[in-house]
Scaffold this motif. Sequence first.
Motif, mmCIF file in Angstrom:
data_model
loop_
_atom_site.group_PDB
_atom_site.id
_atom_site.type_symbol
_atom_site.label_atom_id
_atom_site.label_comp_id
_atom_site.label_asym_id
_atom_site.label_seq_id
_atom_site.Cartn_x
_atom_site.Cartn_y
_atom_site.Cartn_z
ATOM 1 N N GLN A 74 0.836 -1.201 0.000
ATOM 2 C CA GLN A 74 0.000 0.000 0.000
ATOM 3 C C GLN A 74 0.870 1.250 0.000
ATOM 4 O OE1 GLN A 74 -2.336 -0.566 3.525
ATOM 5 N NE2 GLN A 74 -3.834 -1.876 2.501
ATOM 6 N N ASP A 75 1.919 1.248 0.809
ATOM 7 C CA ASP A 75 2.828 2.394 0.850
ATOM 8 C C ASP A 75 3.552 2.564 -0.477
ATOM 9 O OD1 ASP A 75 2.087 2.944 3.437
ATOM 10 O OD2 ASP A 75 3.887 2.096 4.347
ATOM 11 N N MET A 76 4.000 1.462 -1.076
ATOM 12 C CA MET A 76 4.692 1.545 -2.362
ATOM 13 C C MET A 76 3.771 2.114 -3.442
ATOM 14 S SD MET A 76 7.160 -1.810 -2.478
ATOM 15 C CE MET A 76 6.054 -3.021 -1.769
ATOM 16 N N THR A 77 2.514 1.679 -3.443
ATOM 17 C CA THR A 77 1.546 2.184 -4.410
ATOM 18 C C THR A 77 1.301 3.674 -4.198
ATOM 19 O OG1 THR A 77 0.475 0.031 -4.537
ATOM 20 C CG2 THR A 77 -0.818 1.922 -5.271
ATOM 21 N N LYS A 78 1.207 4.079 -2.952
ATOM 22 C CA LYS A 78 0.988 5.497 -2.634
ATOM 23 C C LYS A 78 2.171 6.345 -3.112
ATOM 24 C CE LYS A 78 -0.492 8.441 1.169
ATOM 25 N NZ LYS A 78 -0.847 8.484 2.591
ATOM 26 N N ILE A 79 3.386 5.860 -2.881
ATOM 27 C CA ILE A 79 4.584 6.578 -3.334
ATOM 28 C C ILE A 79 4.585 6.678 -4.852
ATOM 29 C CG2 ILE A 79 7.104 6.444 -3.522
ATOM 30 C CD1 ILE A 79 7.036 5.156 -0.662
ATOM 31 N N ASP A 80 4.313 5.561 -5.530
ATOM 32 C CA ASP A 80 4.285 5.555 -6.993
ATOM 33 C C ASP A 80 3.270 6.553 -7.533
ATOM 34 O OD1 ASP A 80 6.218 3.576 -6.949
ATOM 35 O OD2 ASP A 80 4.798 1.942 -7.308
ATOM 36 N N GLU A 81 2.096 6.587 -6.927
ATOM 37 C CA GLU A 81 1.042 7.507 -7.368
ATOM 38 C C GLU A 81 1.465 8.962 -7.156
ATOM 39 O OE1 GLU A 81 -2.209 8.476 -9.347
ATOM 40 O OE2 GLU A 81 -1.571 6.411 -9.021
ATOM 41 N N MET A 82 2.071 9.245 -6.009
ATOM 42 C CA MET A 82 2.521 10.614 -5.731
ATOM 43 C C MET A 82 3.631 11.024 -6.689
ATOM 44 S SD MET A 82 2.442 10.633 -1.564
ATOM 45 C CE MET A 82 2.705 12.398 -1.318
ATOM 46 N N LEU A 83 4.525 10.098 -7.029
ATOM 47 C CA LEU A 83 5.601 10.408 -7.968
ATOM 48 C C LEU A 83 5.047 10.659 -9.367
ATOM 49 C CD1 LEU A 83 8.425 7.917 -6.909
ATOM 50 C CD2 LEU A 83 8.419 10.404 -6.660
ATOM 51 N N LYS A 84 3.980 9.944 -9.712
ATOM 52 C CA LYS A 84 3.388 10.097 -11.041
ATOM 53 C C LYS A 84 2.608 11.404 -11.160
ATOM 54 C CE LYS A 84 0.910 6.622 -12.370
ATOM 55 N NZ LYS A 84 -0.134 5.692 -12.827
ATOM 56 N N THR A 85 1.837 11.737 -10.136
ATOM 57 C CA THR A 85 0.955 12.898 -10.230
ATOM 58 C C THR A 85 1.619 14.212 -9.826
ATOM 59 O OG1 THR A 85 0.098 12.498 -8.005
ATOM 60 C CG2 THR A 85 -1.122 11.511 -9.844
ATOM 61 N N ASP A 86 2.537 14.155 -8.871
ATOM 62 C CA ASP A 86 3.153 15.397 -8.378
ATOM 63 C C ASP A 86 4.573 15.129 -7.880
ATOM 64 O OD1 ASP A 86 3.373 18.067 -7.673
ATOM 65 O OD2 ASP A 86 2.435 17.786 -5.716
ATOM 66 N N PRO A 87 5.505 14.871 -8.806
ATOM 67 C CA PRO A 87 6.873 14.571 -8.385
ATOM 68 C C PRO A 87 7.541 15.813 -7.782
ATOM 69 C CG PRO A 87 6.774 14.767 -10.763
ATOM 70 C CD PRO A 87 5.368 14.873 -10.257
ATOM 71 N N PRO A 88 8.492 15.608 -6.869
ATOM 72 C CA PRO A 88 9.185 16.752 -6.283
ATOM 73 C C PRO A 88 10.004 17.490 -7.348
ATOM 74 C CG PRO A 88 9.975 14.673 -5.339
ATOM 75 C CD PRO A 88 8.933 14.347 -6.313
ATOM 76 N N ALA A 89 10.062 18.805 -7.225
ATOM 77 C CA ALA A 89 10.816 19.616 -8.181
ATOM 78 C C ALA A 89 12.323 19.455 -7.984
ATOM 79 C CB ALA A 89 10.422 21.086 -8.038
ATOM 80 N N ASP A 90 12.743 19.224 -6.759
ATOM 81 C CA ASP A 90 14.164 19.070 -6.438
ATOM 82 C C ASP A 90 14.640 17.674 -6.862
ATOM 83 O OD1 ASP A 90 16.696 18.913 -5.331
ATOM 84 O OD2 ASP A 90 16.078 19.646 -3.360
ATOM 85 N N ALA A 91 15.624 17.640 -7.737
ATOM 86 C CA ALA A 91 16.137 16.369 -8.268
ATOM 87 C C ALA A 91 16.742 15.497 -7.169
ATOM 88 C CB ALA A 91 17.163 16.636 -9.360
ATOM 89 N N GLU A 92 17.359 16.123 -6.172
ATOM 90 C CA GLU A 92 17.954 15.355 -5.074
ATOM 91 C C GLU A 92 16.874 14.664 -4.235
ATOM 92 O OE1 GLU A 92 20.797 17.488 -2.686
ATOM 93 O OE2 GLU A 92 21.760 18.345 -4.457
ATOM 94 N N VAL A 93 15.793 15.359 -3.979
ATOM 95 C CA VAL A 93 14.684 14.773 -3.215
ATOM 96 C C VAL A 93 14.069 13.634 -4.015
ATOM 97 C CG1 VAL A 93 12.395 15.204 -2.241
ATOM 98 C CG2 VAL A 93 14.203 16.886 -1.934
#
Length: 81
Positions: free
Chosen positions: A24-43
């Motif tokens: 569930q956590d992995m899916t949530k991370i994947d979804e957040m990365l797809k819809t609103d990835p962090p602007a900072d490349a290091e993050v």
Amino acid sequence: MRRLFLLCSTLLFSTSLWAMHCPQDMTKIDEMLKTDPPADAEVLAEVQRLRAEGEQLHKSGNHGESVKVLEEALNLLQASE
């Protein structure tokens, strides 16, 4: 003897709960990365590294540690919003 049985049952039950939490956590991370990835490349790189580490820990059966690592990745994503 009865207490030992209860302790073992509790540990087995809690381990299976952790195991179900990881995907569930992995899916949530994947979804957040797809819809609103962090602007900072290091993050972004750190979140991807933590997500991969969490998946590896999950696959190796270390669910408690996997949840901690995936939670760290989620916290980074939420802080970068």
